[in-house]
Write a protein that holds these residues in place. Sequence first.
Motif, short mmCIF file in Angstrom:
data_model
loop_
_atom_site.label_atom_id
_atom_site.label_comp_id
_atom_site.label_asym_id
_atom_site.label_seq_id
_atom_site.Cartn_x
_atom_site.Cartn_y
_atom_site.Cartn_z
N LEU A 100 0.82 -1.19 0.00
CA LEU A 100 0.00 0.00 0.00
C LEU A 100 0.86 1.25 0.00
CD1 LEU A 100 -2.75 -1.01 2.58
CD2 LEU A 100 -2.68 -1.39 0.11
N GLY A 101 0.43 2.25 -0.74
CA GLY A 101 1.14 3.51 -0.77
C GLY A 101 0.71 4.43 0.36
N ALA A 102 1.55 5.40 0.64
CA ALA A 102 1.27 6.30 1.75
C ALA A 102 0.04 7.16 1.50
CB ALA A 102 2.49 7.18 2.00
N SER A 103 -0.34 7.36 0.25
CA SER A 103 -1.47 8.23 -0.06
C SER A 103 -2.77 7.46 -0.28
CB SER A 103 -1.15 9.07 -1.30
OG SER A 103 -1.00 8.23 -2.44
N GLN A 104 -2.75 6.16 -0.09
CA GLN A 104 -3.95 5.36 -0.35
C GLN A 104 -4.94 5.50 0.79
OE1 GLN A 104 -3.64 1.00 -0.42
NE2 GLN A 104 -4.73 1.06 -2.38
N SER A 105 -6.21 5.74 0.45
CA SER A 105 -7.28 5.87 1.44
C SER A 105 -8.27 4.73 1.27
CB SER A 105 -8.00 7.21 1.28
OG SER A 105 -7.13 8.29 1.52
N ARG A 106 -9.03 4.49 2.34
CA ARG A 106 -10.01 3.41 2.34
C ARG A 106 -11.35 3.96 2.80
NH1 ARG A 106 -6.18 -0.87 5.71
NH2 ARG A 106 -4.41 -0.82 4.28
N PHE A 107 -12.41 3.55 2.13
CA PHE A 107 -13.73 4.08 2.41
C PHE A 107 -14.74 2.96 2.66
CE2 PHE A 107 -11.51 7.12 -0.22
CZ PHE A 107 -11.86 8.36 0.29
N VAL A 108 -15.65 3.21 3.58
CA VAL A 108 -16.81 2.35 3.77
C VAL A 108 -18.04 3.18 3.42
CG1 VAL A 108 -18.14 0.94 5.37
CG2 VAL A 108 -15.65 1.02 5.57
N ASP A 224 -7.49 4.10 -4.49
CA ASP A 224 -8.13 3.98 -3.18
C ASP A 224 -9.03 2.74 -3.14
OD1 ASP A 224 -6.89 6.24 -2.30
OD2 ASP A 224 -8.64 7.56 -2.50
N LEU A 225 -9.35 2.32 -1.91
CA LEU A 225 -10.18 1.14 -1.71
C LEU A 225 -11.55 1.54 -1.17
CD1 LEU A 225 -7.57 -1.21 0.04
CD2 LEU A 225 -8.09 -1.03 -2.40
N MET A 226 -12.58 0.83 -1.61
CA MET A 226 -13.94 1.08 -1.14
C MET A 226 -14.63 -0.24 -0.80
SD MET A 226 -15.70 4.13 -3.37
CE MET A 226 -15.20 5.84 -3.14
N ARG A 227 -15.45 -0.17 0.24
CA ARG A 227 -16.33 -1.29 0.57
C ARG A 227 -17.71 -0.71 0.88
NH1 ARG A 227 -18.35 -3.89 4.78
NH2 ARG A 227 -17.18 -2.77 6.38
N GLU A 263 -3.55 7.79 7.81
CA GLU A 263 -3.43 8.55 9.03
C GLU A 263 -4.71 8.49 9.86
OE1 GLU A 263 -2.51 12.44 7.75
OE2 GLU A 263 -0.68 11.85 6.71
N GLY A 264 -5.68 7.72 9.43
CA GLY A 264 -6.95 7.68 10.13
C GLY A 264 -6.94 6.70 11.27
N GLY A 265 -8.13 6.45 11.79
CA GLY A 265 -8.26 5.55 12.92
C GLY A 265 -8.58 4.15 12.49
N SER A 266 -9.42 3.47 13.27
CA SER A 266 -9.75 2.08 12.97
C SER A 266 -10.55 2.01 11.68
CB SER A 266 -10.55 1.48 14.12
OG SER A 266 -11.76 2.18 14.27
N ASN A 267 -10.61 0.81 11.12
CA ASN A 267 -11.22 0.66 9.81
C ASN A 267 -11.68 -0.77 9.62
OD1 ASN A 267 -11.73 1.01 6.97
ND2 ASN A 267 -9.79 -0.01 6.64
N ASP A 268 -12.81 -0.95 8.92
CA ASP A 268 -13.34 -2.27 8.72
C ASP A 268 -12.67 -3.04 7.61
OD1 ASP A 268 -16.62 -1.01 9.45
OD2 ASP A 268 -15.23 -2.03 10.77
N LEU A 269 -11.91 -2.35 6.77
CA LEU A 269 -11.26 -3.02 5.65
C LEU A 269 -10.05 -3.79 6.12
CD1 LEU A 269 -11.43 -0.20 2.99
CD2 LEU A 269 -12.67 -2.33 2.94
N PRO A 270 -9.76 -4.92 5.50
CA PRO A 270 -8.58 -5.68 5.89
C PRO A 270 -7.31 -4.93 5.52
CG PRO A 270 -9.58 -6.63 3.91
CD PRO A 270 -10.50 -5.54 4.39
#
Length: 270
Positions: A100-108, A224-227, A263-270
């Motif tokens: 994963l890259g430093a700029s990658q974000s994950r969304f639910v 970026d990743l989305m679920r 840089e965020g907190g907890s996340n449901d994505l693996p």
Amino acid sequence: MTTHTAPAERMNHPHELEAEPFGDSALMLRVKHDDADFRRAAGSRLRDVLLEVRPYGVLDIVAGVESLLVEFDCLAVTHEQLAQTIRLAVAGNSLEPGALGASQSRFVIPMVVSEEFSPDLQSVAEELGLSPEAVLEQFQSSVLTINLLAAAMAPMMAGVRFPGQVSRCVEPRTNVEPGSVMVAGTSAIIQPFPGPSGWKVIGRTPLTICDIREDPATSYKPGDLMRFEVVPERDWSRLEGQFLRTASNGGAAPRGVGSDGPEGGSNDLP
């Protein structure tokens, strides 16, 4: 300055990176691999690497489904020089999908399912030989990668874990509501603004995913990743119109509204 595609003078890299001149001031990059999912994921990782490194002379990086178009200042660097710089950048960074890259974000993304919001859910279920509940279960368990931003900044995502391909509508709709969550093949997309589409609608998010009053207009980008997460219809009024943000851009986000970036907190994505 010419605008036609230059002859294919392909330059191979040990990492199976293909760099092909595209006109006078661009390179078309592709990761060579037999597996399409690997190519898409590695292409997203390649984009992230180049955004981090920002090779000299690069003006813009445009993501395709399985390719990157790198536009550059032809007065500052040549095709060969830029290709070599990119080779060196890749040599020092893994293109493995799990890197994963430093700029990658994950969304639910919250999604409401109803008769009004999910007009094609039943037909998708019949096409796949599943129940509507099983379709939604498999859709929610899929971690999707944004391959590119389509028309009106719509996030086009790959990686839906369906047992087969979903066909498009026989007759495209002339107007699909914003927030509509749609599938075709094993890909998904969210409709940012009202407009036509031939993709099949299986739900709708109450969030505003693109807003030209915001800077930037979207919180997501290719790579970026989305679920998706089905939420009760009663949650619609609480979430309606909220702009999709990352958790690290605007503070802690309510469940289903924001995401978890590096840089965020907890996340449901693996």
